[in-house]
Design a protein around this motif. Sequence first.
Motif, short mmCIF file in Angstrom:
data_model
loop_
_atom_site.label_atom_id
_atom_site.label_comp_id
_atom_site.label_asym_id
_atom_site.label_seq_id
_atom_site.Cartn_x
_atom_site.Cartn_y
_atom_site.Cartn_z
N ARG A 144 -4.35 12.93 11.92
CA ARG A 144 -3.24 12.12 11.42
C ARG A 144 -2.00 12.37 12.27
O ARG A 144 -1.80 13.46 12.81
CB ARG A 144 -2.96 12.40 9.95
N ILE A 175 -6.29 6.89 6.14
CA ILE A 175 -5.37 7.65 5.28
C ILE A 175 -3.94 7.17 5.51
O ILE A 175 -3.54 6.92 6.64
CB ILE A 175 -5.41 9.15 5.63
N PHE A 197 -6.43 6.36 0.20
CA PHE A 197 -7.55 6.47 1.10
C PHE A 197 -8.30 5.15 1.10
O PHE A 197 -8.57 4.59 0.04
CB PHE A 197 -8.50 7.60 0.66
#
Length: 247
Positions: A144, A175, A197
């Motif tokens: 991420r 995400i 999600f």
Amino acid sequence: MNFIKLSLFFLYTQVVIAQKAEPIQADRPDQTETPTLVPKRMFQLEAGFSYQRNKTNSTSLALPSALWKYGVNENFELRLITEFVVDKEFETKTSGINPILIGCKIKISEEKGIFPKTSFIGHMSIPNAASTSYKTNFFAPEFRFVMQHTLSERLSLSYNLGSEWDGVTPEATFIYTLTTGYAVTEKIGSYLELFGFAPQKQIANHTVDGGITYLITNDFMLDLSSGVGLTELAPDYYCAFGFSFRM
């Protein structure tokens, strides 16, 4: 005598360093990771206990979940995630250690004008580094990009974007997180967050949560949080408490 003097000097140096260090910043209790890295040559542990109830009459306990971090330098942080869980569905109970994740956080840029403070986080789960019931078939990566804006002396806006894999199927889960942090006092912090999600072949689930943190010292912090699901596939609710410290 020289040994005593050397020991006292070393102790004094560590105290001075601790006093000059900025207050600890942790990736918990919210789902939004911070772009701030652990200071160079410092070790940090972030551990928490959580209870989650799902809409399928199942529950999950983390006893505990722990993130182990070490600051290699100003731009690079090593990370290790371990988690002992107890899952219950109807009358069936399963417990053990989830696959261990190893990874790092890499600094990309400092905040400048409209451009946020940004870092990259990547992990890889090890299929066999888990209890028998929780072993997976494949190595499972997750990553991420983590960003943060300073809106005022007390208010900040943070968000994450990334993907993860479960080690069982080849499909990715996307995400997102979005959180506002507010410093109530110098020691008490709070946040309100939306996260979700989106599995590649399933409907996305979204959750809203909030919590507080209490800074006992610059190197030790407590936290308390809870959240509720907003969509059909999201958990009913969860609650968690934990602590973070560095040395």
